[in-house]
Scaffold this active site. Sequence first.
Site, PDB file in Angstrom:
ATOM      1  N   GLU A   1      20.004   3.350  32.856  1.00 23.52           N
ATOM      2  CA  GLU A   1      20.282   2.017  33.101  1.00 23.52           C
ATOM      3  C   GLU A   1      18.965   1.320  33.505  1.00 23.52           C
ATOM      4  OE1 GLU A   1      24.569   0.955  34.439  1.00 23.52           O
ATOM      5  OE2 GLU A   1      23.344   1.783  36.260  1.00 23.52           O
TER       6      GLU A   1
ATOM      7  N   ASN B   1      32.169   0.833  36.197  1.00 29.63           N
ATOM      8  CA  ASN B   1      31.617   0.704  37.610  1.00 29.63           C
ATOM      9  C   ASN B   1      31.897  -0.406  38.257  1.00 29.63           C
ATOM     10  OD1 ASN B   1      30.310   0.645  40.023  1.00 29.63           O
ATOM     11  ND2 ASN B   1      28.324   0.687  39.100  1.00 29.63           N
ATOM     12  N   TRP B   2      33.132  -0.696  39.059  1.00 28.42           N
ATOM     13  CA  TRP B   2      33.476  -1.916  39.593  1.00 28.42           C
ATOM     14  C   TRP B   2      32.831  -2.346  40.781  1.00 28.42           C
ATOM     15  CZ3 TRP B   2      39.795  -1.247  39.222  1.00 28.42           C
ATOM     16  CH2 TRP B   2      40.076  -1.315  37.906  1.00 28.42           C
TER      17      TRP B   2
ATOM     18  N   GLY C   1      23.263  -6.621  34.946  1.00 28.77           N
ATOM     19  CA  GLY C   1      23.763  -7.837  35.526  1.00 28.77           C
ATOM     20  C   GLY C   1      23.014  -8.956  35.054  1.00 28.77           C
TER      21      GLY C   1
ATOM     22  N   HIS D   1      22.656   5.376  41.821  1.00 23.39           N
ATOM     23  CA  HIS D   1      22.506   4.133  40.927  1.00 23.39           C
ATOM     24  C   HIS D   1      21.397   3.212  41.498  1.00 23.39           C
ATOM     25  CE1 HIS D   1      23.635   0.139  39.741  1.00 23.39           C
ATOM     26  NE2 HIS D   1      24.557   0.494  38.870  1.00 23.39           N
TER      27      HIS D   1
ATOM     28  N   SER E   1      24.259  -4.764  31.108  1.00 21.01           N
ATOM     29  CA  SER E   1      24.634  -5.915  30.261  1.00 21.01           C
ATOM     30  C   SER E   1      25.640  -5.361  28.962  1.00 21.01           C
ATOM     31  CB  SER E   1      23.545  -6.582  30.045  1.00 21.01           C
ATOM     32  OG  SER E   1      23.133  -7.403  31.215  1.00 21.01           O
TER      33      SER E   1
HETATM   34  P1  13P Z   1      26.124  -4.810  34.404  1.00 23.92           P
HETATM   35  O1  13P Z   1      27.139  -4.254  33.203  1.00 23.92           O
HETATM   36  O2  13P Z   1      27.027  -5.764  35.185  1.00 23.92           O
HETATM   37  O3  13P Z   1      24.962  -4.939  33.796  1.00 23.92           O
HETATM   38  O4  13P Z   1      26.018  -3.582  35.547  1.00 23.92           O
HETATM   39  C1  13P Z   1      25.649  -2.180  34.960  1.00 23.92           C
HETATM   40  C2  13P Z   1      25.958  -1.359  35.718  1.00 23.92           C
HETATM   41  O5  13P Z   1      24.990  -1.395  36.799  1.00 23.92           O
HETATM   42  C3  13P Z   1      26.723  -0.276  35.860  1.00 23.92           C
HETATM   43  O6  13P Z   1      26.611   0.821  36.770  1.00 23.92           O
END
Ligand code: 13P
Length: 252
Positions: A165, A7-8, A171, A93, A212
């Site tokens: 998630e 997921n960019w 993040g 999301h 993460s």
């Molecule tokens: P991170 O890998 O930056 O924690 O993001 C996860 C995410 O939200 C993927 O959809």
Amino acid sequence: MKYIIANWKIKLAPVEEIRLAKKIIELAVDQGKVKVSINPSFLSLWSIAQILENTPFYVGAQNCFWVDNGAYTGEISPEHLKSVGCHYVLIGHSERRSNLGESSTMINKKIRCAIDNGLVPILCVGENDDERRSGSKDHIIRREIEMALQNVNIVGTQKLLIAYEPIWAIGTGQPATVQESVYMHKVIRQTLVDLLPDETAKNNAFILYGGSVDSANVSDFLRAESVDGVLVGTASVDYKQFAKILEIANNI
Ligand code: 13P
């Protein structure tokens, strides 16, 4: 089979996304073991779909609308996504739920429309830190899935992916432990068994972990039997990290 979904978000400019996609297609993918989707920002999605054509990499979107055509200014049609070669679509999301007020009713409509167009929805669910601390996370996750899957019919070879998630892990560099994610994957699997026909829950639904994930922890998640893959944000726009993640996934 393990899924690696990149997921960019909007972390890179479109020219940088295109440059990264061109490097990524040189990486090896053991297609018997791994399915990889690159979910770029919308501005580069079509170009990247063309770059990934005839490679082992799939293209995914980060969102879609719930109607295919019409007067819906600024929206993204699932039918149009399919027509440019898109395969997967993230739905619900937590960044959209919190920044755009995306409701469970909207999420449900998006899932149904994505499925009608033959896209594979990746439904994102997760509790925030308060919900985690108050011990209500099982209830929260179960409820998110029940609402998202109302009147959703999965037939034939159609697939549904659910990404657990936890919001506090996104993040932050603080992933859930593998035990925490395995526990929640069992709750999710049980929810699916309660909601869907047995065979569908068993054969058509896959559960991923996100939050993460990086090249240092991905192997622990992928080695867990109940974890069908990972949804990767930050580490997926870092070429070296992503190449390592793929190498590890190829060798699990
Ligand atoms: P991170 O890998 O930056 O924690 O993001 C996860 C995410 O939200 C993927 O959809």
